[in-house]
Motif scaffolding. Structure first.
Motif, PDB file in Angstrom:
ATOM      1  N   TYR A 109     -34.027 -58.318 -42.371  1.00 48.20           N
ATOM      2  CA  TYR A 109     -34.995 -58.434 -41.273  1.00 48.20           C
ATOM      3  C   TYR A 109     -34.493 -59.412 -40.215  1.00 48.20           C
ATOM      4  O   TYR A 109     -34.558 -59.131 -39.003  1.00 48.20           O
ATOM      5  N   TRP A 110     -33.966 -60.557 -40.659  1.00 44.16           N
ATOM      6  CA  TRP A 110     -33.515 -61.572 -39.701  1.00 44.16           C
ATOM      7  C   TRP A 110     -32.367 -61.049 -38.843  1.00 44.16           C
ATOM      8  O   TRP A 110     -32.338 -61.265 -37.625  1.00 44.16           O
ATOM      9  N   VAL A 111     -31.443 -60.360 -39.492  1.00 46.49           N
ATOM     10  CA  VAL A 111     -30.298 -59.823 -38.743  1.00 46.49           C
ATOM     11  C   VAL A 111     -30.758 -58.798 -37.720  1.00 46.49           C
ATOM     12  O   VAL A 111     -30.366 -58.844 -36.543  1.00 46.49           O
ATOM     13  N   ARG A 112     -31.601 -57.876 -38.138  1.00 40.80           N
ATOM     14  CA  ARG A 112     -31.984 -56.767 -37.258  1.00 40.80           C
ATOM     15  C   ARG A 112     -32.957 -57.186 -36.158  1.00 40.80           C
ATOM     16  O   ARG A 112     -32.844 -56.745 -35.017  1.00 40.80           O
ATOM     17  N   VAL A 113     -33.921 -58.036 -36.505  1.00 40.17           N
ATOM     18  CA  VAL A 113     -35.009 -58.340 -35.573  1.00 40.17           C
ATOM     19  C   VAL A 113     -34.737 -59.587 -34.739  1.00 40.17           C
ATOM     20  O   VAL A 113     -35.198 -59.690 -33.602  1.00 40.17           O
ATOM     21  N   VAL A 114     -33.959 -60.533 -35.288  1.00 41.39           N
ATOM     22  CA  VAL A 114     -33.742 -61.801 -34.592  1.00 41.39           C
ATOM     23  C   VAL A 114     -32.304 -61.942 -34.098  1.00 41.39           C
ATOM     24  O   VAL A 114     -32.064 -62.100 -32.899  1.00 41.39           O
ATOM     25  N   SER A 115     -31.337 -61.878 -34.993  1.00 39.16           N
ATOM     26  CA  SER A 115     -29.961 -62.202 -34.631  1.00 39.16           C
ATOM     27  C   SER A 115     -29.358 -61.218 -33.639  1.00 39.16           C
ATOM     28  O   SER A 115     -28.783 -61.611 -32.617  1.00 39.16           O
ATOM     29  N   VAL A 116     -29.466 -59.920 -33.957  1.00 38.12           N
ATOM     30  CA  VAL A 116     -28.829 -58.919 -33.097  1.00 38.12           C
ATOM     31  C   VAL A 116     -29.410 -58.925 -31.684  1.00 38.12           C
ATOM     32  O   VAL A 116     -28.656 -58.981 -30.700  1.00 38.12           O
ATOM     33  N   PRO A 117     -30.751 -58.896 -31.500  1.00 39.86           N
ATOM     34  CA  PRO A 117     -31.267 -58.971 -30.119  1.00 39.86           C
ATOM     35  C   PRO A 117     -30.892 -60.272 -29.404  1.00 39.86           C
ATOM     36  O   PRO A 117     -30.618 -60.266 -28.196  1.00 39.86           O
ATOM     37  N   THR A 118     -30.853 -61.385 -30.153  1.00 39.78           N
ATOM     38  CA  THR A 118     -30.509 -62.659 -29.525  1.00 39.78           C
ATOM     39  C   THR A 118     -29.068 -62.655 -29.029  1.00 39.78           C
ATOM     40  O   THR A 118     -28.776 -63.119 -27.905  1.00 39.78           O
ATOM     41  N   LEU A 119     -28.141 -62.150 -29.829  1.00 38.85           N
ATOM     42  CA  LEU A 119     -26.729 -62.109 -29.419  1.00 38.85           C
ATOM     43  C   LEU A 119     -26.496 -61.155 -28.252  1.00 38.85           C
ATOM     44  O   LEU A 119     -25.471 -61.250 -27.574  1.00 38.85           O
ATOM     45  N   GLY A 120     -27.437 -60.244 -28.029  1.00 35.88           N
ATOM     46  CA  GLY A 120     -27.294 -59.332 -26.907  1.00 35.88           C
ATOM     47  C   GLY A 120     -27.835 -59.873 -25.593  1.00 35.88           C
ATOM     48  O   GLY A 120     -27.709 -59.219 -24.550  1.00 35.88           O
ATOM     49  N   GLU A 121     -28.447 -61.069 -25.608  1.00 37.52           N
ATOM     50  CA  GLU A 121     -28.993 -61.641 -24.382  1.00 37.52           C
ATOM     51  C   GLU A 121     -27.872 -62.137 -23.468  1.00 37.52           C
ATOM     52  O   GLU A 121     -26.735 -62.348 -23.893  1.00 37.52           O
ATOM     53  N   MET A 122     -28.222 -62.379 -22.235  1.00 34.44           N
ATOM     54  CA  MET A 122     -27.236 -62.758 -21.222  1.00 34.44           C
ATOM     55  C   MET A 122     -26.535 -64.074 -21.558  1.00 34.44           C
ATOM     56  O   MET A 122     -25.377 -64.276 -21.195  1.00 34.44           O
ATOM     57  N   ASP A 123     -27.223 -64.955 -22.264  1.00 38.20           N
ATOM     58  CA  ASP A 123     -26.633 -66.259 -22.593  1.00 38.20           C
ATOM     59  C   ASP A 123     -25.371 -66.129 -23.441  1.00 38.20           C
ATOM     60  O   ASP A 123     -24.525 -67.028 -23.459  1.00 38.20           O
ATOM     61  N   TYR A 124     -25.238 -65.016 -24.162  1.00 36.35           N
ATOM     62  CA  TYR A 124     -24.095 -64.835 -25.055  1.00 36.35           C
ATOM     63  C   TYR A 124     -23.060 -63.859 -24.503  1.00 36.35           C
ATOM     64  O   TYR A 124     -22.085 -63.557 -25.190  1.00 36.35           O
ATOM     65  N   LYS A 125     -23.260 -63.347 -23.316  1.00 36.11           N
ATOM     66  CA  LYS A 125     -22.339 -62.356 -22.769  1.00 36.11           C
ATOM     67  C   LYS A 125     -20.952 -62.941 -22.524  1.00 36.11           C
ATOM     68  O   LYS A 125     -19.943 -62.234 -22.607  1.00 36.11           O
ATOM     69  N   ILE A 126     -20.880 -64.225 -22.223  1.00 31.36           N
ATOM     70  CA  ILE A 126     -19.565 -64.838 -22.002  1.00 31.36           C
ATOM     71  C   ILE A 126     -18.775 -64.893 -23.312  1.00 31.36           C
ATOM     72  O   ILE A 126     -17.567 -64.639 -23.350  1.00 31.36           O
ATOM     73  N   LEU A 127     -19.484 -65.199 -24.411  1.00 29.14           N
ATOM     74  CA  LEU A 127     -18.820 -65.270 -25.709  1.00 29.14           C
ATOM     75  C   LEU A 127     -18.489 -63.886 -26.252  1.00 29.14           C
ATOM     76  O   LEU A 127     -17.405 -63.657 -26.796  1.00 29.14           O
ATOM     77  N   TYR A 128     -19.422 -62.946 -26.127  1.00 26.38           N
ATOM     78  CA  TYR A 128     -19.242 -61.609 -26.691  1.00 26.38           C
ATOM     79  C   TYR A 128     -19.508 -60.559 -25.611  1.00 26.38           C
ATOM     80  O   TYR A 128     -20.562 -59.912 -25.595  1.00 26.38           O
ATOM     81  N   PRO A 129     -18.595 -60.389 -24.656  1.00 30.62           N
ATOM     82  CA  PRO A 129     -18.843 -59.483 -23.529  1.00 30.62           C
ATOM     83  C   PRO A 129     -18.988 -58.021 -23.943  1.00 30.62           C
ATOM     84  O   PRO A 129     -19.668 -57.247 -23.257  1.00 30.62           O
ATOM     85  N   ASP A 130     -18.360 -57.618 -25.053  1.00 29.20           N
ATOM     86  CA  ASP A 130     -18.407 -56.212 -25.466  1.00 29.20           C
ATOM     87  C   ASP A 130     -19.460 -55.937 -26.527  1.00 29.20           C
ATOM     88  O   ASP A 130     -19.534 -54.824 -27.066  1.00 29.20           O
ATOM     89  N   PHE A 131     -20.262 -56.948 -26.846  1.00 26.40           N
ATOM     90  CA  PHE A 131     -21.232 -56.777 -27.929  1.00 26.40           C
ATOM     91  C   PHE A 131     -22.379 -55.877 -27.491  1.00 26.40           C
ATOM     92  O   PHE A 131     -22.923 -56.017 -26.388  1.00 26.40           O
ATOM     93  N   GLU A 132     -22.758 -54.925 -28.360  1.00 25.02           N
ATOM     94  CA  GLU A 132     -23.880 -54.023 -28.099  1.00 25.02           C
ATOM     95  C   GLU A 132     -24.988 -54.323 -29.108  1.00 25.02           C
ATOM     96  O   GLU A 132     -24.789 -54.130 -30.310  1.00 25.02           O
ATOM     97  N   PRO A 133     -26.141 -54.798 -28.653  1.00 25.60           N
ATOM     98  CA  PRO A 133     -27.231 -55.178 -29.566  1.00 25.60           C
ATOM     99  C   PRO A 133     -27.990 -53.976 -30.119  1.00 25.60           C
ATOM    100  O   PRO A 133     -29.150 -53.740 -29.798  1.00 25.60           O
ATOM    101  N   SER A 134     -27.328 -53.172 -30.920  1.00 31.11           N
ATOM    102  CA  SER A 134     -27.955 -51.997 -31.519  1.00 31.11           C
ATOM    103  C   SER A 134     -27.734 -52.033 -33.029  1.00 31.11           C
ATOM    104  O   SER A 134     -26.865 -52.749 -33.524  1.00 31.11           O
ATOM    105  N   TRP A 135     -28.521 -51.268 -33.750  1.00 30.97           N
ATOM    106  CA  TRP A 135     -28.377 -51.199 -35.211  1.00 30.97           C
ATOM    107  C   TRP A 135     -28.184 -49.752 -35.617  1.00 30.97           C
ATOM    108  O   TRP A 135     -28.946 -48.902 -35.190  1.00 30.97           O
ATOM    109  N   PRO A 136     -27.153 -49.443 -36.400  1.00 30.61           N
ATOM    110  CA  PRO A 136     -26.204 -50.378 -37.004  1.00 30.61           C
ATOM    111  C   PRO A 136     -25.192 -50.914 -36.002  1.00 30.61           C
ATOM    112  O   PRO A 136     -24.871 -50.251 -35.014  1.00 30.61           O
ATOM    113  N   LEU A 137     -24.703 -52.120 -36.275  1.00 32.82           N
ATOM    114  CA  LEU A 137     -23.744 -52.747 -35.377  1.00 32.82           C
ATOM    115  C   LEU A 137     -22.428 -51.967 -35.379  1.00 32.82           C
ATOM    116  O   LEU A 137     -21.859 -51.701 -36.432  1.00 32.82           O
ATOM    117  N   LEU A 138     -21.954 -51.628 -34.196  1.00 30.67           N
ATOM    118  CA  LEU A 138     -20.667 -50.946 -34.076  1.00 30.67           C
ATOM    119  C   LEU A 138     -19.623 -51.821 -33.420  1.00 30.67           C
ATOM    120  O   LEU A 138     -18.430 -51.511 -33.451  1.00 30.67           O
TER     121      LEU A 138
END
Length: 287
Positions: A107-136
């Protein structure tokens, strides 16, 4: 509410001092030592693990054999029976908490972590990250993979496990009615269905690794998938072994409509396994 046995019982049965806890401690020591050796590539690792497994099996047969003989001798009455029920209830509760931790991680990974890492604040660290499940995409995902679908083998396994739950319930009803033939058949079918479930799950794992490139290294999805389904499979294996032992006892004429807690405990555990699988099917495979 107290039963007639509890009202008539004048003492609580306490067994004689036993060697089995010490034998179990030796088994666990050999297993732990063997695991440490094996991880570090020492040649004694496999030998120590094998010795530990053999001692553990010896302990299980001996200890449970003593318990069965005490039960058949009539040493267990109402108060002991209640203790066994409380013990099994707390054991299943601990298993609920065990799986609750893994479902909480999912639950934490899907509902909290993945959407959070997809926010603009993390785009510099992970520019190619896609906040979808399952993670690709994302850190740790080195090879593309496909997620396991719900329909097909997982749905078939769901039908098999639910059918096994119906079979053990039928067997319990037959035991209460004194219908030994139906009891034996229902238990045997439960064991066979549990074995079939395990065989299909092993095939599913082989398909996931070879065809879908899905493994523990497949990011958070791969880790949660194999941890949840793997631990559940381990519990199915344990439940199948327990039911097989109960079936062998039934074949030897054990249990009747009034005294059959070992059967009930096995049935409780099996229904718990069924409920966990339904949650797995919904939250891991389907959604």
């Amino acid at each position: 509410m107290t039963t007639a046995n509890e009202r008539e019982q004048t003492h609580y049965f306490v067994p004689q001092p036993s060697r089995w806890p010490a034998v179990g401690a030796v088994a666990l020591f050999c297993l732990g030592l063997g695991a440490a050796f094996a991880v570090n590539g020492q040649p004694l690792g496999k030998l120590s693990l094998g010795v530990g497994v053999l001692i553990l099996i010896y302990m299980l047969f001996g200890w449970f054999g003593d318990v069965i003989r005490e039960s058949r001798h009539g040493d267990y009455q109402g108060k002991e029976d209640m203790s066994f029920r409380w013990g099994m209830g707390w054991f299943i509760f601990s298993e609920v908490m065990f799986f609750g931790a893994f479902f909480g991680a999912l639950y934490w990974v899907r509902v909290v972590s993945v959407p959070t890492l997809g926010e603009m604040d993390y785009k510099i660290l992970y520019p190619d990250f896609e906040p979808s499940w399952p993670l690709l995409t994302g850190p740790g995902i080195t090879k593309p993979y496909q997620a396991m679908g719900a329909w097909g083998l997982p749905a078939l396994n769901t039908l098999i496990l639910l059918s096994s739950g119906a079979m053990v319930t039928w067997a319990h009803w037959a035991l209460l009615q004194g219908r030994r033939a139906q009891l034996k058949l229902g238990l045997l079918l439960t064991v066979l269905l549990g074995t079939l479930f395990l065989c299909l799950q092993m095939y599913e794992y082989g398909h996931a690794m070879s065809e879908l490139n899905l493994s523990l290294a497949s990011g958070a999805y791969g880790m949660t998938f194999f941890m949840l389904t793997g631990f559940h499979g381990m519990h199915v294996l344990l439940g199948t072994i327990i039911l097989a032992v109960v079936w062998l006892r039934v074949m030897r004429g054990h249990f009747d409509g009034q005294h059959h807690f070992a059967f009930e405990a096995a049935a409780w555990y099996w229904h718990f396994v069924d409920v966990v699988w339904l949650l797995l099917f919904v939250f891991v495979y389907w959604l």
